[in-house]
Design an enzyme around this catalytic site. Structure first.
Site, mmCIF file in Angstrom:
data_model
loop_
_atom_site.group_PDB
_atom_site.id
_atom_site.type_symbol
_atom_site.label_atom_id
_atom_site.label_comp_id
_atom_site.label_asym_id
_atom_site.label_seq_id
_atom_site.Cartn_x
_atom_site.Cartn_y
_atom_site.Cartn_z
ATOM 1 N N ASP A 1 -0.398 -14.876 -20.007
ATOM 2 C CA ASP A 1 -1.845 -14.762 -20.157
ATOM 3 C C ASP A 1 -2.295 -15.833 -21.147
ATOM 4 O O ASP A 1 -1.695 -16.009 -22.210
ATOM 5 C CB ASP A 1 -2.208 -13.351 -20.662
ATOM 6 C CG ASP A 1 -3.693 -13.056 -20.563
ATOM 7 O OD1 ASP A 1 -4.497 -13.824 -21.144
ATOM 8 O OD2 ASP A 1 -4.057 -12.064 -19.919
ATOM 9 N N ASN B 1 -6.037 -3.322 -14.807
ATOM 10 C CA ASN B 1 -7.465 -3.048 -14.707
ATOM 11 C C ASN B 1 -7.796 -3.166 -13.231
ATOM 12 O O ASN B 1 -7.736 -4.256 -12.661
ATOM 13 C CB ASN B 1 -8.272 -4.044 -15.550
ATOM 14 C CG ASN B 1 -8.063 -3.836 -17.040
ATOM 15 O OD1 ASN B 1 -7.958 -2.704 -17.508
ATOM 16 N ND2 ASN B 1 -7.984 -4.924 -17.786
ATOM 17 N N GLN C 1 -11.825 -5.242 -15.128
ATOM 18 C CA GLN C 1 -11.103 -6.316 -14.426
ATOM 19 C C GLN C 1 -12.013 -7.534 -14.316
ATOM 20 O O GLN C 1 -13.106 -7.446 -13.744
ATOM 21 C CB GLN C 1 -10.674 -5.850 -13.029
ATOM 22 C CG GLN C 1 -9.858 -6.893 -12.272
ATOM 23 C CD GLN C 1 -9.474 -6.440 -10.861
ATOM 24 O OE1 GLN C 1 -9.893 -5.367 -10.402
ATOM 25 N NE2 GLN C 1 -8.694 -7.254 -10.178
ATOM 26 N N HIS D 1 -3.482 -8.058 -10.791
ATOM 27 C CA HIS D 1 -2.519 -8.568 -11.775
ATOM 28 C C HIS D 1 -2.065 -7.424 -12.664
ATOM 29 O O HIS D 1 -2.874 -6.616 -13.115
ATOM 30 C CB HIS D 1 -3.102 -9.717 -12.612
ATOM 31 C CG HIS D 1 -4.454 -9.435 -13.175
ATOM 32 N ND1 HIS D 1 -5.609 -9.502 -12.425
ATOM 33 C CD2 HIS D 1 -4.849 -9.082 -14.418
ATOM 34 C CE1 HIS D 1 -6.643 -9.200 -13.176
ATOM 35 N NE2 HIS D 1 -6.210 -8.932 -14.406
ATOM 36 N N HIS E 1 -0.520 -6.417 -16.164
ATOM 37 C CA HIS E 1 -0.286 -6.904 -17.528
ATOM 38 C C HIS E 1 1.025 -6.306 -18.047
ATOM 39 O O HIS E 1 1.227 -5.087 -17.963
ATOM 40 C CB HIS E 1 -1.401 -6.430 -18.473
ATOM 41 C CG HIS E 1 -2.761 -6.988 -18.179
ATOM 42 N ND1 HIS E 1 -3.302 -8.048 -18.880
ATOM 43 C CD2 HIS E 1 -3.713 -6.623 -17.278
ATOM 44 C CE1 HIS E 1 -4.530 -8.301 -18.431
ATOM 45 N NE2 HIS E 1 -4.798 -7.444 -17.458
#
Ligand code: AMP
Ligand code: ZN
Length: 137
Positions: free
Chosen positions: A29, A85, A92, A98, A100
């Protein structure tokens, strides 16, 4: 192609990729919540978890399982918080699924997933379970 994560998967824009598989790419990220904050994304564009094909979902979660240990080990972390999310209303910001993976330490100042909710429930468990069972079938 306007989706930023599709473009990372395609190698069109730079990212710190940590694993690349036929169906899944994992990269750091760019605004990490902690050192080692990894995003795991399916190759094919899908906005939400519900939009994933079964095989895509399988490959995505397999990759999460495969990466959780190495991410933890590489950072010397005590655990990882793993979360999605799922939908704009949840926060989101990139509409490409995706997962995390965020390394955690006992004194890192962050809470558990439970700490993001004010626990404003209104309906009894039995009623809620019945409603969900009816739709699950
Ligand atoms: P979410 O709020 O779950 O949609 O999280 C999206 C995440 O994507 C955020 O944590 C961003 O920091 C991260 N992000 C946005 N653009 C990039 C990028 N180009 N490379 C890596 N991570 C990104
Ligand atoms: Zn995409």
């Amino acid at each position: 192609m306007s989706c930023i994560f599709c473009r990372i998967v395609a190698g069109e824009i730079p990212a710190e990729v940590v694993a690349r598989e036929p169906e899944v790419t994992a990269f750091l990220d760019v605004q990490p919540l902690a050192d080692g904050h990894v995003l795991v994304v399916p190759r094919a564009h899908a906005a939400c978890v519900e939009d994933l094909e079964q095989a895509e979902a399988d490959a995505l979660f397999r990759a999460v399982v495969r990466l959780a240990g190495p991410v933890r080990e590489a950072l010397g972390a005590a655990g990882t918080t793993i979360g999605v999310n799922n939908g704009e209303a949840t926060g989101q910001t990139i509409p490409h699924v995706h997962v995390h993976i965020v390394p955690r330490w006992p004194d890192d100042g962050a809470g558990s997933i439970h700490t993001i909710f004010p626990r404003r429930t209104r309906r009894p468990l039995g009623e809620v379970a019945a409603a969900i069972r009816r739709v699950v079938g």
